[in-house]
Scaffold this motif. Sequence first.
Motif, PDB file in Angstrom:
ATOM      1  N   LEU A  66       0.740  -1.112   0.014  1.00 38.80           N
ATOM      2  CA  LEU A  66      -0.127  -0.019   0.113  1.00 38.80           C
ATOM      3  C   LEU A  66       0.896   1.105  -0.088  1.00 38.80           C
ATOM      4  CD1 LEU A  66      -2.826  -0.974   2.816  1.00 38.80           C
ATOM      5  CD2 LEU A  66      -3.141  -0.297   0.258  1.00 38.80           C
ATOM      6  N   ALA A  67       1.866   1.372   1.000  1.00 37.50           N
ATOM      7  CA  ALA A  67       2.882   2.352   0.949  1.00 37.50           C
ATOM      8  C   ALA A  67       3.408   2.736  -0.526  1.00 37.50           C
ATOM      9  CB  ALA A  67       3.808   2.254   2.026  1.00 37.50           C
ATOM     10  N   ARG A  68       4.144   1.669  -0.920  1.00 40.03           N
ATOM     11  CA  ARG A  68       4.632   1.677  -2.136  1.00 40.03           C
ATOM     12  C   ARG A  68       3.923   2.352  -3.387  1.00 40.03           C
ATOM     13  NH1 ARG A  68       7.934  -3.933  -2.489  1.00 40.03           N
ATOM     14  NH2 ARG A  68       9.749  -3.443  -1.347  1.00 40.03           N
ATOM     15  N   ALA A  69       2.547   1.797  -3.347  1.00 43.23           N
ATOM     16  CA  ALA A  69       1.748   2.225  -4.486  1.00 43.23           C
ATOM     17  C   ALA A  69       1.238   3.963  -4.489  1.00 43.23           C
ATOM     18  CB  ALA A  69       0.408   1.594  -4.500  1.00 43.23           C
ATOM     19  N   TYR A  70       1.118   4.165  -2.903  1.00 38.87           N
ATOM     20  CA  TYR A  70       0.703   5.612  -2.632  1.00 38.87           C
ATOM     21  C   TYR A  70       1.810   6.521  -2.767  1.00 38.87           C
ATOM     22  CZ  TYR A  70      -0.630   9.152   0.452  1.00 38.87           C
ATOM     23  OH  TYR A  70      -1.135  10.563   0.873  1.00 38.87           O
ATOM     24  N   VAL A  71       2.947   5.986  -2.386  1.00 41.06           N
ATOM     25  CA  VAL A  71       4.208   7.146  -2.490  1.00 41.06           C
ATOM     26  C   VAL A  71       4.521   7.326  -3.875  1.00 41.06           C
ATOM     27  CG1 VAL A  71       6.756   7.219  -1.949  1.00 41.06           C
ATOM     28  CG2 VAL A  71       5.177   6.608  -0.147  1.00 41.06           C
ATOM     29  N   ARG A  72       4.284   6.264  -4.640  1.00 42.29           N
ATOM     30  CA  ARG A  72       4.567   6.511  -6.307  1.00 42.29           C
ATOM     31  C   ARG A  72       3.450   7.236  -6.964  1.00 42.29           C
ATOM     32  NH1 ARG A  72       9.354   5.705  -9.092  1.00 42.29           N
ATOM     33  NH2 ARG A  72      10.012   3.459  -9.006  1.00 42.29           N
ATOM     34  N   GLY A  73       2.248   7.167  -6.444  1.00 43.61           N
ATOM     35  CA  GLY A  73       1.038   7.975  -6.962  1.00 43.61           C
ATOM     36  C   GLY A  73       0.108   6.907  -7.734  1.00 43.61           C
ATOM     37  N   ASP A  74       0.520   5.997  -7.699  1.00 42.58           N
ATOM     38  CA  ASP A  74      -0.303   4.622  -8.070  1.00 42.58           C
ATOM     39  C   ASP A  74      -1.644   4.322  -7.516  1.00 42.58           C
ATOM     40  OD1 ASP A  74       1.866   4.544 -10.003  1.00 42.58           O
ATOM     41  OD2 ASP A  74       2.790   2.992  -9.036  1.00 42.58           O
ATOM     42  N   LEU A  75      -1.540   4.766  -6.254  1.00 42.98           N
ATOM     43  CA  LEU A  75      -2.756   4.630  -5.440  1.00 42.98           C
ATOM     44  C   LEU A  75      -3.086   6.045  -4.848  1.00 42.98           C
ATOM     45  CD1 LEU A  75      -4.712   2.264  -3.958  1.00 42.98           C
ATOM     46  CD2 LEU A  75      -2.958   2.460  -2.269  1.00 42.98           C
ATOM     47  N   GLU A  76      -4.525   6.391  -4.901  1.00 40.96           N
ATOM     48  CA  GLU A  76      -4.742   7.770  -4.331  1.00 40.96           C
ATOM     49  C   GLU A  76      -5.826   7.415  -3.179  1.00 40.96           C
ATOM     50  OE1 GLU A  76      -3.695  10.776  -5.075  1.00 40.96           O
ATOM     51  OE2 GLU A  76      -2.481  10.197  -6.614  1.00 40.96           O
ATOM     52  N   MET A  77      -5.604   8.316  -2.056  1.00 36.37           N
ATOM     53  CA  MET A  77      -6.576   8.257  -0.893  1.00 36.37           C
ATOM     54  C   MET A  77      -7.846   9.208  -1.084  1.00 36.37           C
ATOM     55  SD  MET A  77      -4.002   7.658   2.188  1.00 36.37           S
ATOM     56  CE  MET A  77      -2.982   6.100   2.362  1.00 36.37           C
ATOM     57  N   LEU A  78      -8.808   8.790  -0.949  1.00 36.28           N
ATOM     58  CA  LEU A  78     -10.066   9.569  -1.319  1.00 36.28           C
ATOM     59  C   LEU A  78     -10.700   9.881   0.118  1.00 36.28           C
ATOM     60  CD1 LEU A  78     -11.658   7.105  -4.142  1.00 36.28           C
ATOM     61  CD2 LEU A  78     -10.215   9.145  -4.336  1.00 36.28           C
ATOM     62  N   GLY A  79     -11.270  10.998   0.144  1.00 33.92           N
ATOM     63  CA  GLY A  79     -12.020  11.624   1.235  1.00 33.92           C
ATOM     64  C   GLY A  79     -11.303  11.816   2.448  1.00 33.92           C
ATOM     65  N   VAL A  80     -10.033  12.033   2.253  1.00 40.53           N
ATOM     66  CA  VAL A  80      -9.029  12.691   3.324  1.00 40.53           C
ATOM     67  C   VAL A  80      -8.203  13.644   2.847  1.00 40.53           C
ATOM     68  CG1 VAL A  80      -9.188  10.452   4.761  1.00 40.53           C
ATOM     69  CG2 VAL A  80      -7.341  10.617   2.994  1.00 40.53           C
ATOM     70  N   PRO A  81      -7.753  14.537   3.628  1.00 43.73           N
ATOM     71  CA  PRO A  81      -6.872  15.662   3.409  1.00 43.73           C
ATOM     72  C   PRO A  81      -5.343  15.046   3.237  1.00 43.73           C
ATOM     73  CG  PRO A  81      -7.326  15.705   5.503  1.00 43.73           C
ATOM     74  CD  PRO A  81      -8.114  14.771   5.146  1.00 43.73           C
ATOM     75  N   PRO A  82      -4.661  15.582   1.937  1.00 51.22           N
ATOM     76  CA  PRO A  82      -3.238  15.267   1.852  1.00 51.22           C
ATOM     77  C   PRO A  82      -2.469  15.377   3.173  1.00 51.22           C
ATOM     78  CG  PRO A  82      -3.696  17.160   0.625  1.00 51.22           C
ATOM     79  CD  PRO A  82      -5.169  16.892   1.200  1.00 51.22           C
ATOM     80  N   GLY A  83      -1.733  14.668   3.631  1.00 55.37           N
ATOM     81  CA  GLY A  83      -0.863  14.728   4.697  1.00 55.37           C
ATOM     82  C   GLY A  83      -1.706  14.317   5.963  1.00 55.37           C
ATOM     83  N   ASP A  84      -2.893  13.930   5.975  1.00 57.74           N
ATOM     84  CA  ASP A  84      -3.401  13.446   7.260  1.00 57.74           C
ATOM     85  C   ASP A  84      -4.524  12.236   6.967  1.00 57.74           C
ATOM     86  OD1 ASP A  84      -4.234  12.639   9.688  1.00 57.74           O
ATOM     87  OD2 ASP A  84      -5.259  14.718  10.022  1.00 57.74           O
ATOM     88  N   PRO A  85      -4.029  11.074   6.550  1.00 61.70           N
ATOM     89  CA  PRO A  85      -5.174   9.889   6.154  1.00 61.70           C
ATOM     90  C   PRO A  85      -5.589   9.228   7.363  1.00 61.70           C
ATOM     91  CG  PRO A  85      -2.934   9.096   5.924  1.00 61.70           C
ATOM     92  CD  PRO A  85      -2.524  10.748   6.240  1.00 61.70           C
ATOM     93  N   TYR A  86      -5.611   9.756   8.452  1.00 64.53           N
ATOM     94  CA  TYR A  86      -6.053   9.301   9.586  1.00 64.53           C
ATOM     95  C   TYR A  86      -7.344   8.410   9.603  1.00 64.53           C
ATOM     96  CZ  TYR A  86      -7.694   8.749  14.572  1.00 64.53           C
ATOM     97  OH  TYR A  86      -8.441   8.232  15.746  1.00 64.53           O
ATOM     98  N   ASP A  87      -8.354   9.056   8.997  1.00 63.30           N
ATOM     99  CA  ASP A  87      -9.637   8.651   9.187  1.00 63.30           C
ATOM    100  C   ASP A  87      -9.746   7.273   8.279  1.00 63.30           C
ATOM    101  OD1 ASP A  87     -10.722  10.505  10.783  1.00 63.30           O
ATOM    102  OD2 ASP A  87     -11.531  11.866   8.903  1.00 63.30           O
ATOM    103  N   LEU A  88      -9.012   7.380   7.122  1.00 59.93           N
ATOM    104  CA  LEU A  88      -8.912   6.055   6.109  1.00 59.93           C
ATOM    105  C   LEU A  88      -8.146   4.899   6.854  1.00 59.93           C
ATOM    106  CD1 LEU A  88      -9.275   4.771   3.420  1.00 59.93           C
ATOM    107  CD2 LEU A  88      -7.062   6.088   2.775  1.00 59.93           C
ATOM    108  N   LEU A  89      -7.108   5.371   7.616  1.00 59.23           N
ATOM    109  CA  LEU A  89      -6.156   4.229   8.298  1.00 59.23           C
ATOM    110  C   LEU A  89      -6.831   3.658   9.683  1.00 59.23           C
ATOM    111  CD1 LEU A  89      -2.655   5.998   8.251  1.00 59.23           C
ATOM    112  CD2 LEU A  89      -3.656   4.265   6.502  1.00 59.23           C
TER     113      LEU A  89
END
Length: 429
Positions: A66-89
């Motif tokens: 998950l981290a690799r895909a997210y850091v590369r930009g291949d996986l985006e997090m929806l509905g959370v602000p950039p820099g704080d994906p707490y609600d998703l995690l």
Amino acid sequence: MTQTTGQATATTPIAQVVESLLRDGMPVRFRAYDGSTAGPPDGPGLELRNARGLSYLLTAPGDLGLARAYVRGDLEMLGVPPGDPYDLLVRLMDHTRFRTPGPAELVQVLKTLGTGSLVPPSPPPQEHLSRWRRTMEGVRHSKARDAEVIEHHYDVSNAFYEKVLGPSMAYTCAYYPHAEATLEEAQAAKFDLVARKLALQPGQRLLDVGCGWGGMAIHAAREYGVRVLAVTLSGEQASWGREAVERAGLSDLVEIRHQDYRNVGEKAFDAVSSIGLTEHIGVSRYPAYFGFLLDALRPGGRLLNHCITRPHNRRQETGAFIDRYVFPDGELTGVGRIVTAAQDVGLEVVHVENLRHHYALTLRDWCRNLVENWDACVEEAGLGTARVWGLYMAGSRVGFERNGIELHQVLATRTDERGENGWPLRSEW
């Protein structure tokens, strides 16, 4: 449908296949690059943007993929602000592990997704070498290797840390005197709590090991009139800290060295503070570490050891994501093992305190700073690095809240040959 190109077609229900591989199903809404969806329809979610991201997920199941895909930009997090994906995690925590499919099911999965999805892509440039590859390049926790991994973590950019940590430049757990306290108030309260536990007095000598950007050293000198020798393995930290000492007008009281604490030759300090260093020491080296700090103290001198711990006393390496992206070679264990190691070298342990809830609040506030300064942080350190820090801090916040990790302060003293330690009957703080 038969797949021969090693890549899924636009009509392949990728989301359903990924969901079927997860042990507990898809815990968040999930959208794949073929348009397929899975998981609950509302709340924060994930968007898989391409086949490379799919390969990351399949070849390193769990947090690392998950981290690799997210850091590369291949996986985006929806509905959370950039820099704080707490609600998703919070929703993802403990629900990212893949199950092992049976032979027939595995054949069908490979037909659907293509064998190329099982070829690991190159990791993002922010990723450090794996543990076994680092071992090939040097002895773990040797001075040279410790210097290398500290540089990897702390020499990102002082400007980046200024945005995330705030004016205190304190990269350790704060101490919130009340629920409405600001981060700066809490960091100042942490330094003062340490100073009071050490019973600092004007004219005393303090050794601050793993001093970071010099926050504790400056506080002790300014507020308590203490002479401080502070050491760090990070050249960037030492440079910034020296400038901060000069701006504060404390150059006559504070010396900050770019130096391994093991190379400090001075002795007979009245107090030693170690705030956030023990995580980098290695459990097997605790005896040498506490033995060195004991030798650095005068009889009656005090040691305050402040570090992240586990809720058990087994030696446990950090997870793959933390090890490769945040704290290479990091090891954590429980406070019982730390107390034992301190006692075994002859220190008298007099007080232990758990501040894990305070660290959850600290991480909340660091993430808030990252969100508020997102564009500047991305410009300074790059999008991938900014994503690493948001993921790390928000995930750690969840860990502290759930008691997966803790933060302990252990206060100890060096008694004299008669067993005297100079302590009053009641604690000063």
